[in-house]
Write an enzyme that holds these catalytic residues in place. Structure first.
Site, PDB file in Angstrom:
ATOM      1  N   ARG A  93       0.940  -1.254  -0.005  1.00  0.00           N
ATOM      2  CA  ARG A  93       0.022  -0.056  -0.084  1.00  0.00           C
ATOM      3  C   ARG A  93       0.877   1.181  -0.113  1.00  0.00           C
ATOM      4  NH1 ARG A  93      -5.150  -0.907   3.552  1.00  0.00           N
ATOM      5  NH2 ARG A  93      -5.417  -2.362   1.718  1.00  0.00           N
ATOM      6  N   ARG A 142      -1.290   8.268  10.196  1.00  0.00           N
ATOM      7  CA  ARG A 142      -1.797   6.922   9.792  1.00  0.00           C
ATOM      8  C   ARG A 142      -2.811   6.704   8.882  1.00  0.00           C
ATOM      9  NH1 ARG A 142      -3.099   1.700  10.114  1.00  0.00           N
ATOM     10  NH2 ARG A 142      -4.955   1.239  11.476  1.00  0.00           N
ATOM     11  N   GLU A 174      -8.843  -0.891  15.856  1.00  0.00           N
ATOM     12  CA  GLU A 174      -7.630  -0.930  14.936  1.00  0.00           C
ATOM     13  C   GLU A 174      -6.336  -1.227  15.690  1.00  0.00           C
ATOM     14  OE1 GLU A 174      -5.859   1.639  16.598  1.00  0.00           O
ATOM     15  OE2 GLU A 174      -4.948   2.403  14.481  1.00  0.00           O
ATOM     16  N   SER A 218     -13.487  -1.016   7.409  1.00  0.00           N
ATOM     17  CA  SER A 218     -13.588  -2.037   6.529  1.00  0.00           C
ATOM     18  C   SER A 218     -14.490  -3.118   6.684  1.00  0.00           C
ATOM     19  CB  SER A 218     -11.966  -2.586   6.194  1.00  0.00           C
ATOM     20  OG  SER A 218     -11.696  -3.099   7.778  1.00  0.00           O
ATOM     21  N   ASP A 219     -14.906  -3.360   7.923  1.00  0.00           N
ATOM     22  CA  ASP A 219     -15.889  -4.311   8.499  1.00  0.00           C
ATOM     23  C   ASP A 219     -16.436  -3.893   9.766  1.00  0.00           C
ATOM     24  OD1 ASP A 219     -12.898  -5.025   9.229  1.00  0.00           O
ATOM     25  OD2 ASP A 219     -14.177  -5.675  10.790  1.00  0.00           O
TER      26      ASP A 219
END
Ligand code: HPA
Length: 238
Positions: A24, A87, A179, A203-204
């Protein structure tokens, strides 16, 4: 140079984006930076420096979790004298208030890590830099992204035994997502008198089991990276 980083002093810009995934980091450098050059390849934990709209900027992968992230972050602050760390990552929702693709800008980060027993006692409360936070929140809202300014929990454990229940009443106390890096980032930035912010795409959801799909993931990632870069630019122009 350090055991984990082959960059020379001066190779990193004063602002560094921090994704977990090395590929990434490469994708960010290739798709957003002008004149990108690789500055670190040790352990394939890639770092790059280039320009965004004329501003010098870097990206450095951190790996997953606070133990890994803290190594790269500490060295960026201590050896490379970086000043702004952002971040860009994903988080899992702990509340039905947050939906997949929403953006969470972490005001503060609770943690189950014992790292702060070493750095700062009194159940230290790691917090974001206000200037970066303000820039990111106003830009995110002006772009129409569903934005939550809330606390996250930075967990050392991805595979928690009881899903969302493992985090108990944290959501009732404003902790909307989990996270794995923000608390270490905020603590170290404070220690080195630098600015830090964690921006995450949901993301979920650990409560509903909903997941982002592959094409949504790519769009969300692009929006988040641009948001992070433009927030840094806004800070620079202040
Ligand atoms: N746990 C920790 N980090 C995460 C998760 C999770 O469930 N989802 C996305 N990042």
């Amino acid at each position: 140079m350090t055991p984990h980083n082959e960059a020379e002093k001066g190779d990193y810009a004063k602002t560094v984006l921090l994704p977990g995934d090395p590929l990434r980091a490469k994708w960010i450098a290739e798709n957003f930076f002008e004149d990108a050059r690789q500055v670190n390849g040790v352990r394939n934990c890639l770092g790059f420096t280039g320009k965004w709209k004329g501003m010098d900027v870097s990206v450095q992968a951190t790996g997953m979790g606070q133990a890994s992230a803290a190594i790269y972050i500490h060295e960026l602050l201590d050896v490379y004298e970086v000043k702004n760390l952002i971040r860009v990552g994903t988080a899992g929702g702990l509340s039905e208030k947050v939906k997949v693709r929403d953006i969470i800008i972490a005001l503060s980060a609770a943690t189950d890590s014992s790292m702060n027993d070493c750095f700062a006692p009194y159940h230290y409360a790691p917090f974001a830099d206000y200037d970066l936070l303000e820039a990111a929140v106003s830009l995110s809202k002006s772009r129409g992204y569903k934005t939550h300014v809330a606390s996250v929990v930075s967990s050392d454990i991805f595979y928690v035994p009881n899903g969302a229940k493992s985090y108990g009443d944290l959501p009732k106390h404003g902790v909307l997502a989990v996270e794995m890096e923000a608390a270490a980032l905020y603590t170290l930035a404070a220690r080195f008198d630098a600015k830090a912010l964690a921006i995450c795409t949901m993301s979920d959801c650990l409560v509903t089991g909903a997941h982002i799909d592959a094409s949504q993931r790519q769009t969300s990632l692009k929006d988040m990276v641009e948001l992070a870069l433009d927030s840094a630019l806004k800070l620079e122009e202040k």
